[in-house]
Structure formats: C-alpha cells, structure tokens
Design an enzyme around this catalytic site. Structure first.
Site, PDB file in Angstrom:
ATOM      1  CG  HIS A 289      -0.292   0.354   2.469  1.00 44.50           C
ATOM      2  ND1 HIS A 289       0.266  -0.601   3.269  1.00 44.50           N
ATOM      3  CD2 HIS A 289      -0.054   1.532   3.071  1.00 44.50           C
ATOM      4  CE1 HIS A 289       0.818  -0.033   4.309  1.00 44.50           C
ATOM      5  NE2 HIS A 289       0.650   1.270   4.224  1.00 44.50           N
TER       6      HIS A 289
HETATM    7  C1  UD1 Z   1      -1.742   5.461   5.609  1.00 46.29           C
HETATM    8  C2  UD1 Z   1      -0.459   6.019   6.177  1.00 46.29           C
HETATM    9  C3  UD1 Z   1       0.592   4.935   6.300  1.00 46.29           C
HETATM   10  C4  UD1 Z   1       0.040   3.706   6.997  1.00 46.29           C
HETATM   11  C5  UD1 Z   1      -1.243   3.264   6.298  1.00 46.29           C
HETATM   12  C6  UD1 Z   1      -1.855   2.048   6.959  1.00 46.29           C
HETATM   13  C7  UD1 Z   1      -0.047   8.372   5.673  1.00 46.29           C
HETATM   14  C8  UD1 Z   1       0.753   9.328   4.873  1.00 46.29           C
HETATM   15  N1  UD1 Z   1       0.091   7.088   5.361  1.00 46.29           N
HETATM   16  O1  UD1 Z   1      -1.517   5.136   4.238  1.00 46.29           O
HETATM   17  O2  UD1 Z   1       1.691   5.445   7.036  1.00 46.29           O
HETATM   18  O3  UD1 Z   1       0.996   2.661   6.958  1.00 46.29           O
HETATM   19  O4  UD1 Z   1      -2.165   4.337   6.331  1.00 46.29           O
HETATM   20  O5  UD1 Z   1      -2.886   1.495   6.180  1.00 46.29           O
HETATM   21  O6  UD1 Z   1      -0.777   8.771   6.540  1.00 46.29           O
HETATM   22  N2  UD1 Z   1      -9.059   4.823   1.502  1.00 46.29           N
HETATM   23  C9  UD1 Z   1     -10.288   4.181   1.369  1.00 46.29           C
HETATM   24  N3  UD1 Z   1     -10.838   3.611   2.474  1.00 46.29           N
HETATM   25  C10 UD1 Z   1     -10.237   3.653   3.700  1.00 46.29           C
HETATM   26  C11 UD1 Z   1      -8.993   4.290   3.807  1.00 46.29           C
HETATM   27  C12 UD1 Z   1      -8.411   4.870   2.706  1.00 46.29           C
HETATM   28  O7  UD1 Z   1     -10.867   4.114   0.293  1.00 46.29           O
HETATM   29  O8  UD1 Z   1     -10.796   3.125   4.665  1.00 46.29           O
HETATM   30  C13 UD1 Z   1      -8.432   5.471   0.348  1.00 46.29           C
HETATM   31  C14 UD1 Z   1      -8.212   6.957   0.591  1.00 46.29           C
HETATM   32  O9  UD1 Z   1      -9.321   7.694   0.288  1.00 46.29           O
HETATM   33  C15 UD1 Z   1      -7.023   7.261  -0.299  1.00 46.29           C
HETATM   34  C16 UD1 Z   1      -6.241   5.956  -0.273  1.00 46.29           C
HETATM   35  O10 UD1 Z   1      -7.138   4.939   0.162  1.00 46.29           O
HETATM   36  O11 UD1 Z   1      -7.455   7.530  -1.608  1.00 46.29           O
HETATM   37  C17 UD1 Z   1      -5.035   6.038   0.626  1.00 46.29           C
HETATM   38  O12 UD1 Z   1      -5.405   6.390   1.942  1.00 46.29           O
HETATM   39  P1  UD1 Z   1      -4.460   7.349   2.842  1.00 46.29           P
HETATM   40  O13 UD1 Z   1      -5.147   7.686   4.079  1.00 46.29           O
HETATM   41  O14 UD1 Z   1      -3.953   8.441   1.985  1.00 46.29           O
HETATM   42  O15 UD1 Z   1      -3.161   6.550   3.164  1.00 46.29           O
HETATM   43  P2  UD1 Z   1      -2.759   5.022   3.229  1.00 46.29           P
HETATM   44  O16 UD1 Z   1      -2.193   4.609   1.935  1.00 46.29           O
HETATM   45  O17 UD1 Z   1      -3.818   4.178   3.838  1.00 46.29           O
END
Ligand code: UD1
Length: 357
Positions: free
Chosen positions: A204
């Site tokens: 991820h």
């Molecule tokens: C985040 C953390 C990372 C951690 C990871 C655990 C940061 C910079 N990164 O990364 O350190 O290891 O979480 O999982 O904070 N999304 C969904 N549903 C959800 C959650 C996220 O659809 O429940 C989507 C978001 O809208 C976004 C993407 O997934 O488009 C990434 O989510 P984001 O919160 O940016 O960071 P992670 O990659 O999860």
C-alpha cells in the site's frame, strides 16, 4: 489527568488497543479522536470492535485526499476539539498524516504532545511517513521510543529531553494474540491453503502503488514465488491490482482487507510475508515468519538481523531470491518486554505538566 488520543489509520487502532485499556484500568480519562483518515468498515469499525477500543468521542470524518488537503482538513477540524477539551496530553501514534496533524494542531495551541513510536527513521525523505515522523518528534514533549537505538537517533537530532524507552505496543499485542492462534485457524479454510504452504502479501505504500511499472514488477515477483500468495488488498491498491489482473489465473489469492485477528492468524501460519507495511514487518518477526520487505529501506532495522527480514525493493528477481533463501536463526527481543502500555501510562503521569502538582 485527561489524555486526548488522535487516531485515524489502521495501524493506529492496533496501537491504541492496549494503551486505551491500560489508561482505563488506571482511571486516567481518555478522549479518543478519530480523524476519519481510514473510513471503510473493514479498515476501521472492525478494528474497534475486535480490539474492544472505546467509541471515539469525536469523529472528524476527514476521509481521503491529497496530502495537503487531507492534513489541512484534519488541522482545521482538530483545533476546535482541542480547544474545547484542553487535555493534559495530546497523544499521537506512529507516522501517518493523522499523527502529523495531531502533533501540529496541539503544539500550536501549546498543549503537551506525546508521540508513541518516536525516534524511528527510514532516512528516505521521499516517504510521506518520514516527514510525519520527523515533525512529530520535533514538536513532541514526551517521546516514547521502542528501544535504545531510537533514543540514540533522537539524540543525534538534538532531542534528548522527555525521551523514554517503553517498548512497542504493536509487538506486545501481537505477542499476546500469537499465543492464542490454533495450529489450523479457520481463516486458512476460506482461502483453501494449508499451514506453511502459502505466503501473505500486502502492498500500500505510495511508492509502490502510484507507479504502474513498480507495481507490475512487484506482482511479477509475487507470481514467481512458487506457492499461493494470499493478498488482502488495501483501498489504495484496489484499482491498480485490478488493472494488472492480480488473482486472475495466477497463484495470487486476492481478498478485501482482513480484520486484525484473521490477519494475525493468517500471518502466523504462513511460510513467508511479502510487505511494504511497517507494522507487519514487526508482527511477522513476533510470529517468527520470515519477511521480504518490498522497500529499499526499513525503519525496523532490528528485524533485518539474523535473516528474519530481507529488503528486496521492487526487483522481481530479488523478491523471488529472498523468498527462497530464508533460514532465520536466533531471535532477540529488540522491542521491549511486553509492558509498553504500562510504561507509557506511567510516563504520561510522571511528566504531565498540568498534573504534576
Ligand atoms: C496510511 C499512512 C501509512 C500507513 C497506512 C496504513 C499516511 C501518509 N500514510 O496510508 O503510514 O501505513 O495508512 O494502512 O498517513 N481509503 C479508502 N478507504 C479507507 C482508507 C483509505 O478508500 O478506509 C483510500 C483513501 O481515500 C485514499 C487511499 O485509500 O485515496 C489512501 O489512503 P491514505 O489515508 O492516503 O493513506 P494510506 O495509503 O492508507
């Protein structure tokens, strides 16, 4: 004493579990704030339910977005909550955008900040998590580090005040859970795999999911490991995983993100883990499962000792080679003695500026 804890992303729910219970046991009031960074039921609700974490008092509902928009929105929504609650401590965990926002919002309001998992560095400033760690550490008043190496790193950066070695909450929980996992957990039947005859993969990190060429190389590596690979797909990875046909007629078994207990059971009985997650590297170490890290560096250097973890980046050949060479030997205990929650609670009590009198 009142502690306001800011959580938002999956690994923070895991870290909060033992500490929330310990604070409650000691009669320390905790105000839990969920930023809403992770909001899918299988990324958030199921963790609260399984780990018996209390309902958050505030859910900021921030959701996804670019780094600036997401962090900015968290700051905007956190400030009035912090002003209204005026806690003795604002506690933040790890290295996510929720960590950064919590630490920054609190320090601007002159509220004392405690950072759990302080002092870790990958020395790669292209990782958003590295920036989040550095900023959180440099505004924190209490730096709760897992081991002496992390304390030393902070000292190199001139941070020596308020540093406490406490161990690691995530490791402590994994140790407890590991003892309860049966020889053949039910989750294996769901994927029709046998103990020690499959691997687990998670991907991820932005650096692995944002560039299709990199993701393609990772998949090529996983397709070459010669056994079924169960791959719970993080929301960030969903679209690109489909684009590359992960799980279509290959050895990869794709599924939705798993709840904590199922993930730990699956990991514990696997023969190897392929991951770019920080937390899972440690969890594999606790479960004595060899790990191949799909990154060029790790902040968990201790897992590299004695061959428990190998860095393979996104090179398919390295990934396949690493999966074959794994013969780990001795294992130390570099992440504390299983009592991180008690040590953190004690440190909060001893160093609380408002409460000390
Ligand atoms: C985040 C953390 C990372 C951690 C990871 C655990 C940061 C910079 N990164 O990364 O350190 O290891 O979480 O999982 O904070 N999304 C969904 N549903 C959800 C959650 C996220 O659809 O429940 C989507 C978001 O809208 C976004 C993407 O997934 O488009 C990434 O989510 P984001 O919160 O940016 O960071 P992670 O990659 O999860």
């Amino acid at each position: 004493m009142r502690v306001l804890s800011v959580v938002g992303a999956r690994p923070q729910f895991v870290k909060a579990a033992l500490l929330s219970a310990e604070l409650e046991r000691r009669g320390i009031e905790e105000v839990l704030v969920h930023t809403g960074q992770h909001y899918d039921a299988n990324m958030s609700d199921v963790f609260f339910a399984q780990l018996r974490i209390p309902e958050p008092a505030h859910n900021l509902g921030v959701g996804g977005g670019g780094h600036g928009a997401q962090t900015g929105e968290m700051l905007r929504r956190l400030e009035p909550v912090l002003e209204a609650e005026r806690p003795d401590w604002v506690l933040v965990y790890g290295d996510t955008n929720s960590t950064l926002a919590g630490a920054l919002a609190a320090s601007k309001l002159h509220l004392p900040v405690a950072h759990v998992e302080a002092g870790l560095r990958s020395f790669d400033r292209t990782m958003p998590e590295e920036i989040n760690r550095i900023v959180a550490d440099h505004v924190a008043d209490l730096l709760l580090v897992p081991n002496a190496a992390a304390a030393k790193q902070l000292a190199r950066e001139g941070v020596t005040e308020g540093v406490r070695v406490v161990g690691d909450l995530m490791v402590d929980l994994a140790m407890r859970v590991s003892a309860q996992i049966p020889a053949h957990p039910a989750v294996l039947d769901r994927f029709e795999v046998q103990p020690k005859e499959y691997a687990v993969a998670t991907i991820h990190r932005a650096s692995n999911t944002d560039d299709p060429r990199t993701f393609g190389r990772l998949l090529e590596g996983l397709r070459g490991v010669g056994m079924p690979v169960v791959f719970p797909v993080h929301p960030r990875t969903r679209a690109i995983g489909q684009e590359f046909g992960a799980g279509n007629g290959d050895n990869i078994i794709v599924c939705e993100p798993l709840p904590y207990m199922e993930m730990m059971a699956l990991l514990a009985r696997s023969s190897a883990l392929f991951t770019d997650s920080g937390g899972l590297q440690k969890e594999a170490f606790v479960m004595r499962v060899p790990c191949v890290t799909l990154r060029e560096q790790t902040e968990w250097l201790e897992t590299l000792e004695d061959g428990w973890n190998v860095l393979a980046g996104s090179d398919p050949e390295k990934i396949v080679r690493a999966s074959k060479r794994i013969t780990p030997m001795h294992q130390g205990t570099p992440y504390g003695d299983g009592h991180a929650a008690a040590k953190i609670a004690q440190a909060l009590l001893e160093r609380a500026p408002a409460y000390a009198a």
